[in-house]
Design a protein around this motif. Structure first.
Motif, short mmCIF file in Angstrom:
data_model
loop_
_atom_site.label_atom_id
_atom_site.label_comp_id
_atom_site.label_asym_id
_atom_site.label_seq_id
_atom_site.Cartn_x
_atom_site.Cartn_y
_atom_site.Cartn_z
N ALA A 120 -6.79 -0.17 -4.41
CA ALA A 120 -5.65 0.44 -3.72
C ALA A 120 -5.00 1.52 -4.57
O ALA A 120 -4.60 2.58 -4.07
CB ALA A 120 -4.63 -0.62 -3.35
N ARG A 121 -4.90 1.27 -5.86
CA ARG A 121 -4.28 2.27 -6.75
C ARG A 121 -5.17 3.50 -6.87
O ARG A 121 -4.68 4.64 -6.88
CB ARG A 121 -4.01 1.66 -8.11
CG ARG A 121 -3.28 2.59 -9.07
CD ARG A 121 -2.73 1.86 -10.28
NE ARG A 121 -2.04 2.78 -11.16
CZ ARG A 121 -2.54 3.23 -12.32
NH1 ARG A 121 -3.74 2.83 -12.73
NH2 ARG A 121 -1.85 4.08 -13.05
N ARG A 122 -6.47 3.29 -6.93
CA ARG A 122 -7.39 4.43 -7.03
C ARG A 122 -7.37 5.26 -5.76
O ARG A 122 -7.55 6.48 -5.79
CB ARG A 122 -8.81 3.94 -7.32
CG ARG A 122 -8.99 3.33 -8.70
CD ARG A 122 -10.47 3.27 -9.07
NE ARG A 122 -11.25 2.53 -8.09
CZ ARG A 122 -11.51 1.23 -8.18
NH1 ARG A 122 -11.03 0.53 -9.20
NH2 ARG A 122 -12.24 0.63 -7.26
N ALA A 123 -7.16 4.62 -4.61
CA ALA A 123 -7.21 5.32 -3.32
C ALA A 123 -5.87 5.94 -2.93
O ALA A 123 -5.81 6.69 -1.95
CB ALA A 123 -7.66 4.35 -2.23
N ILE A 127 3.15 8.71 -0.52
CA ILE A 127 3.95 8.03 0.51
C ILE A 127 4.42 9.07 1.52
O ILE A 127 5.06 10.06 1.16
CB ILE A 127 5.17 7.32 -0.10
CG1 ILE A 127 4.73 6.27 -1.13
CG2 ILE A 127 6.03 6.67 0.99
CD1 ILE A 127 5.89 5.63 -1.88
N GLU A 128 4.11 8.84 2.79
CA GLU A 128 4.60 9.71 3.85
C GLU A 128 6.08 9.42 4.08
O GLU A 128 6.45 8.29 4.38
CB GLU A 128 3.82 9.46 5.13
CG GLU A 128 4.30 10.28 6.32
CD GLU A 128 3.66 9.83 7.61
OE1 GLU A 128 4.24 10.12 8.67
OE2 GLU A 128 2.60 9.19 7.57
N ALA A 129 6.92 10.40 3.92
CA ALA A 129 8.36 10.22 4.09
C ALA A 129 8.96 11.42 4.82
O ALA A 129 8.52 12.56 4.62
CB ALA A 129 9.05 10.04 2.75
N PRO A 231 6.66 -4.08 -0.01
CA PRO A 231 5.54 -4.16 -0.95
C PRO A 231 4.20 -4.43 -0.29
O PRO A 231 3.16 -3.94 -0.75
CB PRO A 231 5.95 -5.31 -1.88
CG PRO A 231 7.45 -5.27 -1.86
CD PRO A 231 7.80 -4.91 -0.44
N CYS A 232 4.18 -5.21 0.81
CA CYS A 232 2.91 -5.53 1.46
C CYS A 232 2.25 -4.32 2.10
O CYS A 232 1.08 -4.39 2.51
CB CYS A 232 3.08 -6.66 2.47
SG CYS A 232 4.33 -6.33 3.73
N ALA A 233 2.95 -3.18 2.19
CA ALA A 233 2.31 -1.96 2.66
C ALA A 233 1.37 -1.40 1.60
O ALA A 233 0.45 -0.65 1.91
CB ALA A 233 3.37 -0.91 3.02
N PHE A 234 1.61 -1.79 0.34
CA PHE A 234 0.81 -1.28 -0.78
C PHE A 234 -0.32 -2.23 -1.17
O PHE A 234 -1.34 -1.79 -1.69
CB PHE A 234 1.72 -1.01 -1.97
CG PHE A 234 2.82 -0.04 -1.70
CD1 PHE A 234 2.58 1.32 -1.65
CD2 PHE A 234 4.11 -0.49 -1.44
CE1 PHE A 234 3.60 2.23 -1.38
CE2 PHE A 234 5.14 0.41 -1.17
CZ PHE A 234 4.89 1.77 -1.13
N LEU A 260 1.93 5.02 4.22
CA LEU A 260 1.17 5.59 3.13
C LEU A 260 0.43 6.82 3.62
O LEU A 260 -0.11 6.82 4.73
CB LEU A 260 0.15 4.58 2.58
CG LEU A 260 0.72 3.31 1.94
CD1 LEU A 260 -0.41 2.48 1.34
CD2 LEU A 260 1.75 3.63 0.89
N ASP A 261 0.40 7.88 2.84
CA ASP A 261 -0.35 9.05 3.21
C ASP A 261 -1.81 8.68 3.43
O ASP A 261 -2.41 7.92 2.65
CB ASP A 261 -0.28 10.12 2.10
CG ASP A 261 1.00 10.94 2.19
OD1 ASP A 261 1.72 10.82 3.19
OD2 ASP A 261 1.28 11.71 1.26
N GLY A 262 -2.38 9.19 4.52
CA GLY A 262 -3.78 8.93 4.81
C GLY A 262 -4.05 7.60 5.47
O GLY A 262 -5.20 7.22 5.66
#
Length: 266
Positions: A120-123, A127-129, A231-234, A260-262
């Motif tokens: 997840a961190r690599r991808a 954040i879309e805001a 947090p569960c979005a990440f 999240l972007d993308g």
């Protein structure tokens, strides 16, 4: 839309800091597992060396030197009794670059595994805001309950847990009053879990709203520009509570963090 340049600049700094925080080596994106000790009575956790067992108010960790664990920055072998950590950054036990955080929820112990090399961190792309809009910074009033009201709500991991609610946060949108049930944090600030008409259709399925501590008269600014993703979005291994009954707004909150972007809304 209305804007205030100083408020816009402050929001931009806030947003940049949020991105840095969630994408940090041991931020939410690095969580690869939450292991409840009750599910592993023998103390062998997935992909984590040592034996982890609960003993009342503490967790007992037993490990050999070749397990490669560090305790408080030093190689560890033997037995130690652990309490809750104050977050991944305060984890006493580490394995290489990973941090093994001891936590407790409603009497149940768990170990969280934060790995900077998580997929997840690599991808992560950002954040879309929605850009700052002063119209979403609203005057509000908090009315506390006589005592905290704890209700059972479903969590993102499928289990129901208690959510303590301390009162109602009232504000107006388009001349109509709306309310959200909110939790009172230890410092007096407020936290509300809510959904709205955009949830799952342009925004994540629910989001978090935080406000400063209300004044003595209950007045407080309700700034939806700083609504955050849970947090569960990440990472799927967080146990975020879903909105309690009554905390789904009938209009779209087109402000703050959206997704999240993308990633499509879920």
């Amino acid at each position: 839309m209305s804007t205030d340049l100083s408020a816009v600049d402050e929001w931009k700094r806030w947003h940049e800091q949020r991105v840095e925080t969630v994408s940090g080596p041991h931020g939410p994106l690095s969580l690869v597992g939450t292991h409840w000790l009750a599910d592993y009575p023998e103390g062998q956790l997935p992909a984590i060396p040592g034996q982890w067992t609960e003993d009342g108010e503490e967790v007992v960790l037993r490990a050999a030197a070749d397990d490669g664990l560090l305790l408080d920055g030093r190689p560890f072998a033997g037995e130690v009794r652990l309490g809750t950590d104050g977050g991944a950054s305060a984890s006493r036990v580490v394995l290489g670059e990973r941090r093994l955080m001891v936590m407790r929820r409603e009497g149940a112990w768990a170990v969280r595994d934060f790995d900077p090399a998580s997929p997840a961190r690599r991808a992560f792309q950002g954040i879309e805001a929605t850009p700052y809009d002063a119209d979403w910074s609203l005057p509000g009033r908090f009315s506390p309950y006589g005592s905290e009201n704890t209700i059972q709500v479903e969590n993102a991991d499928g289990r129901a847990r208690g959510l303590g609610l301390g009162g109602e946060l009232a504000f107006q949108v388009g001349g109509v009053e709306h309310t959200l049930q909110a939790t009172v944090e230890a410092d007096g600030s407020l936290w509300a879990v809510f959904a709205d008409a955009s949830s799952g259709q342009g925004s994540y399925r629910f989001r978090f709203l935080r406000t400063p501590a209300p004044g003595a008269d209950g007045r407080v600014t309700v700034d939806f520009n700083r609504v955050t993703l849970p947090p569960c979005a990440f990472a799927d291994h967080f146990i975020c509570p879903f909105p309690p009954p009554g905390n789904t707004l009938g209009f779209a909150v087109e402000a703050g963090e959206r997704n999240l972007d993308g990633r499509s809304s879920v």
